[in-house]
Design a protein around this motif. Structure first.
Motif, short mmCIF file in Angstrom:
data_model
loop_
_atom_site.label_atom_id
_atom_site.label_comp_id
_atom_site.label_asym_id
_atom_site.label_seq_id
_atom_site.Cartn_x
_atom_site.Cartn_y
_atom_site.Cartn_z
N ARG A 33 -16.96 13.89 -34.61
CA ARG A 33 -16.82 13.74 -36.05
C ARG A 33 -17.88 14.56 -36.79
O ARG A 33 -17.58 15.23 -37.79
N VAL A 36 -16.83 18.22 -36.71
CA VAL A 36 -15.76 18.51 -37.66
C VAL A 36 -16.33 18.64 -39.08
O VAL A 36 -15.94 19.52 -39.86
N GLU A 37 -17.27 17.78 -39.41
CA GLU A 37 -17.88 17.85 -40.74
C GLU A 37 -18.63 19.16 -40.94
O GLU A 37 -18.67 19.71 -42.05
N ARG A 40 -15.89 22.05 -41.31
CA ARG A 40 -15.29 21.95 -42.65
C ARG A 40 -13.89 22.57 -42.75
O ARG A 40 -13.61 23.34 -43.66
N ASP A 42 -10.10 22.91 -43.88
CA ASP A 42 -9.32 22.30 -44.95
C ASP A 42 -7.94 21.91 -44.43
O ASP A 42 -7.63 22.10 -43.26
N ARG A 43 -7.10 21.37 -45.30
CA ARG A 43 -5.82 20.84 -44.87
C ARG A 43 -4.91 21.91 -44.28
O ARG A 43 -4.04 21.61 -43.47
N VAL A 61 -9.22 15.58 -35.23
CA VAL A 61 -9.07 16.46 -36.38
C VAL A 61 -7.61 16.76 -36.71
O VAL A 61 -7.29 17.13 -37.85
N PRO A 63 -4.87 15.09 -37.53
CA PRO A 63 -4.23 14.55 -38.74
C PRO A 63 -4.75 15.15 -40.04
O PRO A 63 -4.15 14.94 -41.10
N GLU A 64 -5.84 15.91 -39.96
CA GLU A 64 -6.50 16.40 -41.15
C GLU A 64 -6.25 17.88 -41.42
O GLU A 64 -6.70 18.41 -42.44
N VAL A 65 -5.56 18.58 -40.50
CA VAL A 65 -5.38 20.03 -40.63
C VAL A 65 -3.93 20.40 -40.31
O VAL A 65 -3.14 19.56 -39.89
N ARG A 66 -3.62 21.71 -40.49
CA ARG A 66 -2.25 22.17 -40.25
C ARG A 66 -1.92 22.28 -38.78
O ARG A 66 -0.81 21.95 -38.35
#
Length: 272
Positions: A33, A36-37, A40, A42-43, A61, A63-66
């Protein structure tokens, strides 16, 4: 413990997949985690996870990216990752068996690339870092994780000492992992061509109920130990376990075992 040549082979990691996934991965997710922070994404990002193991970071990661491509040289680890991604309904995760020193991707494919506690085992770390940079787009961020040295008396250090004493006397020093200082991490990333290099420390706690639980974790999940034990005759393995566990109990006591472990997270940016 196991020689570097052994743990640089896929079969060693195949052999610890179940224990590693069940016992180590939940703790390692906290370091993932933090990585990942730092990365950075993006979606709309395409993210690469090199030496992904069972997908600790990739599954976190996704669920948070393409899109996420997760690569590891262990077929068993990758099969576990695929199964878990399917179970979670993560259709944007690609799991690839491959070599982190020869990534099967075109130049500039990814917005972010991460390797947590995997690239440090590569026979050619410099090549692995250059490959990580190659597949990043200009402005893309890479994060590499390593372990800082443990203090004397920390339970894993005591375990290493007890094993060496039980097997062959004092022997040589414990294995020293590379990129274990901020200076070494910074220089390695800079030498690979990364810019804006920064190194941060992230510390979390490992806990075992007692010495027996601590030993069980390492015999199932530690790639430096489990393949060695698996290669021994049953009687020899039982004798070694009895001695080591007894020595551990003498040195660590009979209660709960807690210790802090610090990771170094190196961040580098690919320039234009």
């Amino acid at each position: 413990m196991t020689s570097p040549a052994t743990f640089q082979q896929p079969i060693a990691w195949d052999s610890v997949e179940a224990g590693y996934t069940d016992l180590f991965a939940p703790v390692l997710a906290r370091y993932a985690r933090a990585a990942v922070e730092l990365a950075r994404p993006d979606r709309d990002a395409r993210v690469l996870d090199v030496a992904a193991g069972p997908g600790t970071l990739a599954l976190l990661v996704a669920p948070e990216v393409r899109y996420v491509s997760a690569l590891d040289f262990s077929p068993v680890m990758i099969e576990r990752l695929r199964a878990e991604a399917k179970e979670r309904g993560l259709g944007n995760v690609e799991a690839v068996v491959g070599d982190g020193q020869a990534l099967p991707y075109a130049d500039a494919e990814f917005n972010a690339a991460v390797s947590m506690f995997g690239l440090i085992f590569f026979p050619d770390r410099a090549l692995g870092l250059r490959e990580l940079r190659r597949v990043l787009r200009p402005g893309g961020r890479a994060v590499v994780g390593s372990w800082a040295p443990l203090d004397p008396g920390t339970p894993p250090v005591v375990l290493s000492e007890c094993l060496r004493a039980a097997m062959a006397g004092p022997g040589g020093p414990p294995l020293e992992l590379p990129l274990a200082t901020p200076e070494a991490m910074h220089d390695a990333l800079a030498d690979a061509g990364f810019e804006q290099v920064e190194v941060s420390r992230v510390t979390h706690e490992f806990v075992a109920a007692d010495v027996d639980a601590f030993w069980a974790v390492h015999t199932r999940a530690n790639v430096l130990l489990a393949p060695l034990l698996n290669g021994m005759a049953a009687d020899d393995r039982e004798r070694l376990a009895a001695r080591v566990v007894g020595d551990l109990r003498d040195r660590l006591g009979g209660g709960e075992i807690r210790y802090q472990q610090t990771a170094l997270l190196g961040l580098g940016v690919r320039g234009a």
